[in-house]
Enzyme design. Structure first.
Site, PDB file in Angstrom:
ATOM      1  N   ARG A 218      63.450  28.703  55.360  1.00 36.80           N
ATOM      2  CA  ARG A 218      62.176  28.345  54.414  1.00 36.80           C
ATOM      3  C   ARG A 218      61.768  27.253  54.373  1.00 36.80           C
ATOM      4  O   ARG A 218      60.399  27.004  54.217  1.00 36.80           O
ATOM      5  CB  ARG A 218      62.764  28.544  53.158  1.00 36.80           C
ATOM      6  CG  ARG A 218      62.853  30.251  52.690  1.00 36.80           C
ATOM      7  CD  ARG A 218      63.802  30.231  51.300  1.00 36.80           C
ATOM      8  NE  ARG A 218      63.622  31.621  50.979  1.00 36.80           N
ATOM      9  CZ  ARG A 218      64.121  32.269  49.773  1.00 36.80           C
ATOM     10  NH1 ARG A 218      64.705  31.336  48.918  1.00 36.80           N
ATOM     11  NH2 ARG A 218      64.372  33.628  49.525  1.00 36.80           N
ATOM     12  N   GLU A 301      72.575  28.953  39.586  1.00 37.10           N
ATOM     13  CA  GLU A 301      71.693  27.951  40.066  1.00 37.10           C
ATOM     14  C   GLU A 301      72.240  26.483  39.390  1.00 37.10           C
ATOM     15  O   GLU A 301      71.956  25.695  40.060  1.00 37.10           O
ATOM     16  CB  GLU A 301      70.365  28.440  39.863  1.00 37.10           C
ATOM     17  CG  GLU A 301      69.300  27.624  40.678  1.00 37.10           C
ATOM     18  CD  GLU A 301      68.097  27.799  40.343  1.00 37.10           C
ATOM     19  OE1 GLU A 301      67.286  26.998  41.007  1.00 37.10           O
ATOM     20  OE2 GLU A 301      67.613  28.988  39.701  1.00 37.10           O
ATOM     21  N   SER A 317      72.027  33.846  46.971  1.00 30.50           N
ATOM     22  CA  SER A 317      72.336  33.438  45.654  1.00 30.50           C
ATOM     23  C   SER A 317      72.997  34.443  44.691  1.00 30.50           C
ATOM     24  O   SER A 317      73.647  34.348  43.575  1.00 30.50           O
ATOM     25  CB  SER A 317      70.991  32.698  44.956  1.00 30.50           C
ATOM     26  OG  SER A 317      70.257  33.731  45.037  1.00 30.50           O
ATOM     27  N   LEU A 318      72.242  35.721  44.793  1.00 31.86           N
ATOM     28  CA  LEU A 318      72.815  36.856  44.208  1.00 31.86           C
ATOM     29  C   LEU A 318      73.991  37.215  44.015  1.00 31.86           C
ATOM     30  O   LEU A 318      74.834  37.327  43.239  1.00 31.86           O
ATOM     31  CB  LEU A 318      71.839  38.055  44.324  1.00 31.86           C
ATOM     32  CG  LEU A 318      70.316  38.097  43.333  1.00 31.86           C
ATOM     33  CD1 LEU A 318      69.655  39.559  43.848  1.00 31.86           C
ATOM     34  CD2 LEU A 318      70.598  38.350  42.031  1.00 31.86           C
TER      35      LEU A 318
END
Length: 368
Positions: A218, A301, A317-318
């Protein structure tokens, strides 16, 4: 999730974009991950067969070893997870839900965090406090996060003396849809995983010669897009050839967001630019979600688990949230600490808790 996948392969794919913590290779975490996936599946099944999970590859590192990113309802996986968890909470009589309350600080008793103080001065005592307050994207001028994500949980933890880690690790999503919106709507990374390409206004594919092209990490993609915009060129995500007429079915959320802004992703490329998206730093926790303060845990987060390193792999992250939520629940159940009468922790009150919005105009929009 995919044929031939294994925990070690997932670990390798996670570490590739940026070094991550050794916790990633802890064997005990993987059974929790599988149970987390079951949570998504069972919650989705209760909604409708149309939301049954499917798997795809990440757009963060080529080639991903297997198809393992779980999708529900096309590009609405987060909503499916949220619905499953909300249904579970509603069906559990021992859970009391209180809405519309504003927490102003943590309270301490007997050398441990023992509750929270509300804005009206009310103190709610607890054997343990779990922070799940989100990130800091709301502080940025261009962000995909809700405006309420201003790091309030981080501030409370810091004021109470908790150790924070990697606060500079902010990930910018490369393809926020470049239209008016606060937060900015997002063109999911799965579009690039499905073959969508990045072009400038002349149709030039400027990522073609970059290792990994559109599937590069990213930060690489975000910097490349930022450089194009900085040079005065507009950037678009073109899914016409790769997705085409199937766009509304495969990516219903992005399709709806585009059409609300007057865009037609089936027949025209989508204007995009980077935006603050995810904070890898946060309250430092161990493998059970414990912070440096007894009685205080953090998940999601707001936490810094070390799993993501400096460059989060898409969709990790999930599953991290599901894995650590279970780990925290197990840790609290195994903690024999009694409930104590709390006193207000030493907290510097400072300015109005919403004054952070004054910072938004000062936050640099440049990724990286």
């Amino acid at each position: 999730m995919g044929d031939g996948d294994a925990p070690a392969l997932h670990a390798d794919d996670t570490v590739a974009p940026a070094p991550a913590s050794p916790i990633l290779r802890s064997p005990g975490s993987w059974p929790r991950a599988r149970r987390g996936r079951s949570t998504i599946s069972s919650g989705s099944a209760r909604r409708s067969t149309a939301t049954a999970p499917a798997a795809s590859r990440s757009a963060s590192r080529p080639p991903m070893a297997a198809r393992r990113i779980v999708h529900a309802a096309g590009d609405a996986t987060g909503a499916a997870v949220l619905a499953a968890l909300a249904n579970a909470v509603a069906a559990t009589p021992s859970i009391e839900v209180r809405e519309g309350l504003l927490v102003a600080g943590l309270v301490e008793a007997g050398g441990r965090i023992a509750g929270v103080r509300l804005a009206d001065g009310t103190v709610l005592s607890a054997r343990a406090v779990v922070l799940a307050t989100g990130g800091i994207g709301g502080l940025y001028r261009s962000a995909t996060s809700p405006r309420g994500a201003t790091g309030r949980g981080l501030a409370m933890a810091a004021r109470a003396g908790a150790v924070l880690r990697d606060m500079e690790f902010v990930q910018f999503h490369p393809t926020a849809i470049a239209v008016a919106g606060d937060p900015m709507p997002l063109a999911t990374e799965a579009l690039r995983g499905a073959g969508a390409i990045l072009v400038d206004e002349s149709g030039r594919r400027f990522m073609a010669d970059v290792p990994g092209a559109e599937l590069a990490p990213r930060d690489t993609v975000a910097r490349a897009i930022h450089a194009e915009i900085g040079a005065g060129r507009r950037v678009y995500l073109d899914a016409r050839a790769s997705v085409g007429a199937a766009f509304p079915r495969r990516f219903p959320t992005v399709d709806r967001l585009c059409r609300a802004a007057g865009l037609d992703p089936v027949n025209a490329p989508i204007p995009v630019r980077p935006a603050a998206h995810y904070h890898m730093g946060g309250v430092k926790v161990d493998g059970s979600g414990r912070s440096s303060l007894a009685g205080l845990y953090a998940v999601g987060e707001v936490a810094s688990t070390g799993l993501h390193g400096a460059n989060r792999l898409a969709s990790n992250s999930l599953i991290e949230g599901l894995v650590f939520a279970r780990a925290i629940a197990e840790a609290i159940l195994g903690d024999s600490a009694p409930s104590l009468r709390p006193r207000t922790a030493a907290i510097a009150e400072g300015r109005d808790i919403d004054a952070g919005f004054d910072l938004r105009a000062l936050m640099a929009p440049a990724p990286g």
